[in-house]
Write an enzyme that holds these catalytic residues in place. Sequence first.
Site: not given
Length: 455
Positions: A189, A220, A296
């Site tokens: 993402h 992911d 992230s």
Amino acid sequence: MDLEKDLTENTQGETTDEDITDAAEKLAKDASNSWDYSIKYFNMPKGAVENDEIVDGDFWRGITLPDIEEKPRSKGIAKRVVLNTLFAVIFLGTGFLIACVSARGKGVVSNLVTGGKHMTFNMKVADRPEVGDELKDEMGRYTAQGIAEVCGPSVVSLDIFTEQSTIMPSGKGSGIILSTDGYIVSNAHVIDKAKNGIKAVLSDGREYAAEVIGSDPRTDIAVIKIPATDLQPAEFGNSDQVKLGEDVVCIGTPAGYRHSITKGVVSGTDRRVIPENSTAGVSCLQVDAAINPGNSGGAMFNMWGQVIGITSSKLASIDYEGIGFAITTNEAKSVIEDLMETGTVKGKARMGIVFVQISEATAELTNSTPGLSVQSIAPECDVANTDLQPGDLITHINGTYVNDIEDVPTFVRNMEPGDDVTCHVIRKTGDKETEFDITFKLMDDRNTLAEDTDE
């Protein structure tokens, strides 16, 4: 001048010794040019002193003159008294102020104005004590400072440029160096919107443009590459060995602050969390360390300096604080390998069934049967061709008793797409229960959003 007049009159008449003495006394009281006056105004008695014997002013200095009293200047004395008094007041006041500050601190001055609201405080700043090895503890594990210094160069910051962005990046993220020649793992993402490019910034400030090698939204996980060499790759640890309460350190770029360090403990292991772009759960470590947007794709290190998870802010709940997640290294390992080798992820097996767990304790409280209650069935999967219906209860898979939702991903992970699966099913209709078996093939979950489990 009167003196000049007297001298002139004396020179016109007969000059006497008394006249010379009086003139000398007056001239001696004048400036140092008395010798000039003697040349100009005096006619020495004939034969008294030869001209060439008088060579300088020493002649006049040898004459003893009577003391002449001068009247003091009253205005000068008064002025000096005032100045001396002023200097004394300033001196005494300064001394008093220094004594007060030395005895009671700088706050004494402001206390006179504010009525004693301040206090005397001298903050001491001490040097750090010297230790044998401040990067490790007595057990040989790294400290948080040690992780930052030793492992920090293995984490990069990512600037994401979308179609709308030009000079300024529209998104931030992090990545972990996989190899010395520039392969980096991050979250899918993070890079999926990078239509205009990705910039990777190393811990030493070097910047590189990155290209996408492959991305897997289901887990992911994504892999990118930069044109750099001699990089410091991270060491990955076995996430199955992680213990509850174990100290961990996370490194990433929260809110754009490059290479930030947060510390916490492992709050949970093998948490099945569903990524934003997927409906399939992935195995994660739960941690109480701060994980925010920009973290992230960053690294979660154990205190041995090994990466045990890939942090993801998208997996954190917005309704709670102190709950963050990192995709376990064991979950990401095969995905990373597939992406680096082929750019895609090999098909993984899935059942195509959404379950709700009914544990033995729940079954006892609700007077029901423990097992996995079927909530929905994916129509594109082979299981949809069986008699299975929502509301049915599966108690065994290939002869193995199951009543824990975590058993299904473990079971499926060890199988391949196309393998046959037999499930024992209990269907309750009113007060009547019917038991039967169904057999179907596992499906390939590549590029799908099918969900296998639901907590």
